[in-house]
Design an enzyme around this catalytic site. Structure first.
Site, PDB file in Angstrom:
ATOM      1  N   ALA A 157      -2.573 -18.503 -18.509  1.00  0.00           N
ATOM      2  CA  ALA A 157      -2.673 -19.942 -18.724  1.00  0.00           C
ATOM      3  C   ALA A 157      -1.354 -20.645 -18.436  1.00  0.00           C
ATOM      4  CB  ALA A 157      -3.119 -20.233 -20.154  1.00  0.00           C
ATOM      5  N   TYR A 158      -0.244 -20.027 -18.813  1.00  0.00           N
ATOM      6  CA  TYR A 158       1.067 -20.614 -18.548  1.00  0.00           C
ATOM      7  C   TYR A 158       1.290 -20.741 -17.043  1.00  0.00           C
ATOM      8  CZ  TYR A 158       6.181 -20.961 -18.255  1.00  0.00           C
ATOM      9  OH  TYR A 158       7.453 -21.351 -17.960  1.00  0.00           O
ATOM     10  N   GLY A 159       1.026 -19.668 -16.310  1.00  0.00           N
ATOM     11  CA  GLY A 159       1.204 -19.688 -14.865  1.00  0.00           C
ATOM     12  C   GLY A 159       0.291 -20.692 -14.187  1.00  0.00           C
TER      13      GLY A 159
END
Length: 243
Positions: A157-159
């Site tokens: 999700a961060y990426g």
């Protein structure tokens, strides 16, 4: 004092990089609106700005993930009423709760990360655009991550949020270019001895990393007139050289 009479709003202002940017820009005379949900951390940045002789900043407690559209619009209305215009917007807030294999990510973690890292920058930018457009010149800066851009395993999700954020920044830069008032760029801080870096790489030798205040010059460049005409670019702080 290259930023005298300039008003700049910074999200995640209580965090490592957000606080660093707030102090660096205040040293150049900017009035900083500190935006963060953590009041204690904001107060530390507030005190540091005052100690460095910067203009007394404004603290605005705000939960980017929990706020609704009305809350965002109320924030924009407050800024408009109090200052009449806005010369800078730095998106520095970040969430890293869902940094794990895709198979292990819960829907709630995925949603929270995208809310903070992607949806909040969109909503805040949208409601503040009319206030930014009241300035002769204004700068919007998004914060990305080179490792996320490479689509590394477990960034999930961060990426995804950082990949999408860079795309959003480029789209917005194209849309505002004709008006020649607002410039939109993305900053990639690179390996910096920050709280986020410690969370990502706990076993790393931090003595080899640059200090957070090594970013002072690039933050000042992006919000002063030195960067007029720079639009739609991704700035790598590790290779940055002032024009």
């Amino acid at each position: 004092m290259l930023l005298n009479d300039q008003v700049i709003l910074i999200t995640g202002a209580g965090g490592g990089l957000g606080g660093t940017a707030a102090i660096a820009l205040a040293k150049q005379g900017a009035h900083i609106i500190l935006l963060d949900k953590n009041i204690a951390k904001m107060e530390k940045v507030y005190d540091a700005i005052v100690e460095h002789g910067g203009p007394e900043p404004t603290m605005y407690p705000f939960d980017l993930a929990g706020a609704n559209e009305n809350d965002y619009q109320e924030l924009a209305d407050v800024v408009d009423r109090q200052y009449g215009s806005l010369q800078g917007l730095l998106h520095s807030a970040v969430d890293l709760s869902a940094y794990s294999p895709v198979a292990n990510i819960r829907t709630q973690e995925w949603g929270h990360t995208l809310n903070v890292n992607l949806n909040a920058p969109f909503l805040l930018t949208r409601v503040l655009l009319p206030v930014l457009q009241k300035s002769q010149h204004a700068s919007i800066v998004f914060t990305s991550d080179s490792s996320a851009r490479n689509a590394r395993a477990y960034s999930a999700a961060y990426g995804v949020s950082k990949i999408a954020l860079e795309g959003f920044a480029k789209i917005l830069a194209e849309e505002v270019e004709a008006g020649q008032k607002i410039r939109v760029n993305t900053l990639v801080p690179g390996p910096i001895d920050s709280p986020l870096r410690k969370k990502l790489y706990p076993a790393e030798d931090k003595s080899r990393l640059a200090a957070m205040n090594s970013l002072d010059e690039v933050y000042q460049y992006l919000f002063t007139d030195d960067s007029l005409g720079l639009n739609g670019q991704t700035i790598d702080a590790q290779t940055f050289q002032r024009r």
